[in-house]
Write an enzyme that holds these catalytic residues in place. Sequence first.
Site, PDB file in Angstrom:
ATOM      1  N   TYR A 251       0.840  -1.206   0.000  1.00  0.00           N
ATOM      2  CA  TYR A 251       0.000   0.000   0.000  1.00  0.00           C
ATOM      3  C   TYR A 251       0.876   1.257   0.000  1.00  0.00           C
ATOM      4  O   TYR A 251       0.605   2.220  -0.704  1.00  0.00           O
ATOM      5  CB  TYR A 251      -0.905  -0.011   1.242  1.00  0.00           C
ATOM      6  CG  TYR A 251      -1.943   1.078   1.218  1.00  0.00           C
ATOM      7  CD1 TYR A 251      -3.196   0.834   0.661  1.00  0.00           C
ATOM      8  CD2 TYR A 251      -1.670   2.335   1.739  1.00  0.00           C
ATOM      9  CE1 TYR A 251      -4.152   1.832   0.626  1.00  0.00           C
ATOM     10  CE2 TYR A 251      -2.625   3.337   1.702  1.00  0.00           C
ATOM     11  CZ  TYR A 251      -3.867   3.083   1.148  1.00  0.00           C
ATOM     12  OH  TYR A 251      -4.811   4.071   1.107  1.00  0.00           O
TER      13      TYR A 251
ATOM     14  N   PHE B 233      -8.971  19.736 -24.492  1.00  0.00           N
ATOM     15  CA  PHE B 233      -9.395  18.341 -24.573  1.00  0.00           C
ATOM     16  C   PHE B 233     -10.653  18.229 -23.719  1.00  0.00           C
ATOM     17  O   PHE B 233     -10.830  18.988 -22.763  1.00  0.00           O
ATOM     18  CB  PHE B 233      -8.288  17.377 -24.119  1.00  0.00           C
ATOM     19  CG  PHE B 233      -8.731  15.949 -24.266  1.00  0.00           C
ATOM     20  CD1 PHE B 233      -8.951  15.417 -25.522  1.00  0.00           C
ATOM     21  CD2 PHE B 233      -8.991  15.158 -23.162  1.00  0.00           C
ATOM     22  CE1 PHE B 233      -9.425  14.112 -25.672  1.00  0.00           C
ATOM     23  CE2 PHE B 233      -9.454  13.854 -23.304  1.00  0.00           C
ATOM     24  CZ  PHE B 233      -9.672  13.332 -24.563  1.00  0.00           C
ATOM     25  N   THR B 234     -11.525  17.294 -24.069  1.00  0.00           N
ATOM     26  CA  THR B 234     -12.855  17.217 -23.422  1.00  0.00           C
ATOM     27  C   THR B 234     -12.769  17.206 -21.892  1.00  0.00           C
ATOM     28  O   THR B 234     -13.396  18.030 -21.220  1.00  0.00           O
ATOM     29  CB  THR B 234     -13.584  15.936 -23.886  1.00  0.00           C
ATOM     30  OG1 THR B 234     -12.705  14.817 -23.682  1.00  0.00           O
ATOM     31  CG2 THR B 234     -13.968  15.996 -25.352  1.00  0.00           C
TER      32      THR B 234
ATOM     33  N   ASP C 258       0.598  18.798 -21.189  1.00  0.00           N
ATOM     34  CA  ASP C 258      -0.179  17.558 -21.217  1.00  0.00           C
ATOM     35  C   ASP C 258       0.579  16.624 -22.162  1.00  0.00           C
ATOM     36  O   ASP C 258       0.553  16.785 -23.385  1.00  0.00           O
ATOM     37  CB  ASP C 258      -1.606  17.814 -21.726  1.00  0.00           C
ATOM     38  CG  ASP C 258      -2.426  16.520 -21.815  1.00  0.00           C
ATOM     39  OD1 ASP C 258      -1.838  15.428 -21.696  1.00  0.00           O
ATOM     40  OD2 ASP C 258      -3.655  16.609 -22.012  1.00  0.00           O
TER      41      ASP C 258
ATOM     42  N   LYS D 162      -1.973   6.196 -22.695  1.00  0.00           N
ATOM     43  CA  LYS D 162      -1.377   6.481 -24.001  1.00  0.00           C
ATOM     44  C   LYS D 162       0.139   6.490 -23.856  1.00  0.00           C
ATOM     45  O   LYS D 162       0.812   5.616 -24.365  1.00  0.00           O
ATOM     46  CB  LYS D 162      -1.884   7.821 -24.518  1.00  0.00           C
ATOM     47  CG  LYS D 162      -3.390   7.812 -24.776  1.00  0.00           C
ATOM     48  CD  LYS D 162      -3.858   9.097 -25.396  1.00  0.00           C
ATOM     49  CE  LYS D 162      -5.341   9.145 -25.581  1.00  0.00           C
ATOM     50  NZ  LYS D 162      -5.768   9.002 -26.962  1.00  0.00           N
TER      51      LYS D 162
ATOM     52  N   ARG E  23     -15.644  13.052 -32.997  1.00  0.00           N
ATOM     53  CA  ARG E  23     -14.886  14.179 -32.443  1.00  0.00           C
ATOM     54  C   ARG E  23     -15.404  15.435 -33.140  1.00  0.00           C
ATOM     55  O   ARG E  23     -14.736  16.060 -33.925  1.00  0.00           O
ATOM     56  CB  ARG E  23     -13.384  14.002 -32.656  1.00  0.00           C
ATOM     57  CG  ARG E  23     -12.790  12.811 -31.940  1.00  0.00           C
ATOM     58  CD  ARG E  23     -12.435  12.996 -30.466  1.00  0.00           C
ATOM     59  NE  ARG E  23     -13.502  12.973 -29.502  1.00  0.00           N
ATOM     60  CZ  ARG E  23     -13.326  12.725 -28.194  1.00  0.00           C
ATOM     61  NH1 ARG E  23     -12.157  12.445 -27.711  1.00  0.00           N
ATOM     62  NH2 ARG E  23     -14.335  12.770 -27.355  1.00  0.00           N
TER      63      ARG E  23
ATOM     64  N   PHE F  20     -20.984  12.964 -24.768  1.00  0.00           N
ATOM     65  CA  PHE F  20     -20.591  12.030 -25.831  1.00  0.00           C
ATOM     66  C   PHE F  20     -20.370  10.626 -25.305  1.00  0.00           C
ATOM     67  O   PHE F  20     -20.472   9.655 -26.031  1.00  0.00           O
ATOM     68  CB  PHE F  20     -19.335  12.517 -26.560  1.00  0.00           C
ATOM     69  CG  PHE F  20     -18.138  12.685 -25.669  1.00  0.00           C
ATOM     70  CD1 PHE F  20     -17.937  13.864 -24.983  1.00  0.00           C
ATOM     71  CD2 PHE F  20     -17.216  11.668 -25.515  1.00  0.00           C
ATOM     72  CE1 PHE F  20     -16.833  14.024 -24.145  1.00  0.00           C
ATOM     73  CE2 PHE F  20     -16.105  11.811 -24.691  1.00  0.00           C
ATOM     74  CZ  PHE F  20     -15.929  12.992 -23.998  1.00  0.00           C
TER      75      PHE F  20
HETATM   76  N1  F0G Z   1      -5.281  14.595 -22.396  1.00  0.00           N
HETATM   77  C1  F0G Z   1      -5.277  14.120 -23.654  1.00  0.00           C
HETATM   78  C2  F0G Z   1      -4.557  14.869 -24.715  1.00  0.00           C
HETATM   79  C3  F0G Z   1      -5.957  12.935 -23.954  1.00  0.00           C
HETATM   80  O1  F0G Z   1      -5.947  12.473 -25.197  1.00  0.00           O
HETATM   81  C4  F0G Z   1      -6.640  12.253 -22.920  1.00  0.00           C
HETATM   82  C5  F0G Z   1      -7.412  11.051 -23.206  1.00  0.00           C
HETATM   83  C6  F0G Z   1      -6.599  12.785 -21.626  1.00  0.00           C
HETATM   84  C7  F0G Z   1      -5.909  13.954 -21.405  1.00  0.00           C
HETATM   85  C8  F0G Z   1      -7.319  12.105 -20.497  1.00  0.00           C
HETATM   86  O2  F0G Z   1      -6.661  10.939 -20.151  1.00  0.00           O
HETATM   87  O3  F0G Z   1      -8.336   9.131 -20.657  1.00  0.00           O
HETATM   88  O4  F0G Z   1      -6.377   8.712 -19.142  1.00  0.00           O
HETATM   89  O5  F0G Z   1      -8.244  10.129 -18.403  1.00  0.00           O
HETATM   90  N2  F0G Z   1      -7.799  10.708 -24.351  1.00  0.00           N
HETATM   91  C9  F0G Z   1      -8.560   9.498 -24.648  1.00  0.00           C
HETATM   92  C10 F0G Z   1      -8.868   9.419 -26.114  1.00  0.00           C
HETATM   93  C11 F0G Z   1      -9.792   9.347 -23.813  1.00  0.00           C
HETATM   94  O6  F0G Z   1      -9.563   8.463 -26.508  1.00  0.00           O
HETATM   95  O7  F0G Z   1      -8.409  10.231 -26.905  1.00  0.00           O
HETATM   96  P1  F0G Z   1      -7.455   9.656 -19.569  1.00  0.00           P
END
Ligand code: F0G
Length: 482
Positions: free
Chosen positions: A80, A132-133, A223, A266, A389, A455
Amino acid sequence: MAKVKFYKTPDIPLEMHKVRIVQKLFLPKVEDRVKYMNEAGNNTFLLQNRDVYMDMLTDSGVNAMSDRQQAAMMIADDSYAGSETFNRLTSKLTEIFGTKYFLPTHQGRAAENILAEAFVNPGYVIPMNFHFTTTKAHITRLGGTVEEVIVAEGLKPTSDSPFKGNFDIPRLRALIEEVGVERIPFIRIEAGTNLVGGQPLSLENMLEVAAICKEYGILSVLDASLLQDNLYFIKVREAACKDMTIREITRKIADNMDIIYFSARKLGFARGGGICTHTEELCLKMKEFIPLYEGFLTYGGMSVREMEAITVGLEETMDEDIISQGPMFIEYMVNELVKYGVPVVTPAGGLGCHLNASEFVPHIPHTQYPAGALGAALYIAGGVRGMERGSISEQREPDGTERYAELELLRLAVPRRVYTLSQIEYAIDRVKWLYDNRNLVGGLKFVEEPAVLRFFFGRLAPTSDWQQKLADKFRADFGDSL
Ligand code: F0G
């Protein structure tokens, strides 16, 4: 990968790996695909994976792992607190980024939550090349706003500009002057700009932004979720960097950023995330949120096995042979579609091949979500699952009005080392068929619209019986083929 030339066969991307674990796939009949798409509310996120032949939804957490990653998972130190696994991951991050402190999070958006909690107050403005979303949702949740200062080229679907993710530097300066530094806690630099087609920034541009941050005393936040592809593009597209190693480029970027966060779904080819800082002072501003939201400071919500896999994945990210596979497959797909006249985002970026729905189905208005409709149509055409997108991925304005996306894209992500070139050829073929039958594709309307990140789980319905007509045409053209 790029170094092998063919003799008689036209040059194609050649994998520098072999596959040793496989998963059986299924392709349902077209009639079933219509049914499944509607059961999924015409939202590709809601499809069951068993009904998908090519899962091009994302490259997040679905990249193939290497033998070394799998092996490393066996030595994970499951404790832990004070796990050796954490120390190994932190050391690797220190080695490649030069950062001293690491706060683990369960994935990228968790890091965004913590950054927002630590630095965003009502009325604050966060400049970034593009949102980013999940980033935007966390910032707006806390009363902040996002200002996008991407170069004009970034929003043009077709271009030959190598770095469409770059900041517009004069606009960035003007924005800072207009808003005032006291309302700008940080500038966010998104490597491999996700929502405009995985388009990279140049090293030069990133360094210029970092210099502006220093000049004004504003924090620079990278990022790095899509840094992998961006590193490759800097190496092959930026003349001044052609003699630098991937490791040197990485270090040059990291040395100039105050905070680096990433999704390890990623970057690092596994599942997790985290935040790196050079100074203890910055680390302390965020540290207390980790045990509160994520988990203890030495795992942050991640499984230690995944953390071991990330450590090896980060090392592999420094290998050009490994990180070139995605961009080269994407470039192949983009080039083949361009030859056929299909509207796609150019130049090829990272992440995936992006179909430009506004031109693919120009008869569908913004109000009927052309990119979402194209996503539903492509699943029907070939069992290929892409990701909308476009406007569905936007959030409504605070007054409830729609915010239509600058670009209506259907993203066909290329998970790393997962699909073979013949499967990519299949996806290309089905996109070509759909393009020839584009007039049959109709619009969508919301039947269930969640207030946050709609989405992901919103449900839509076709505006007419167009999907049936598309399936009938498929039968007529392909006979008894799946
Ligand atoms: N920033 C970027 C540029 C991303 O592409 C993503 C995730 C995140 C932050 C958030 O990271 O998913 O680990 O919480 N992109 C995924 C996609 C969801 O399908 O493009 P996460």
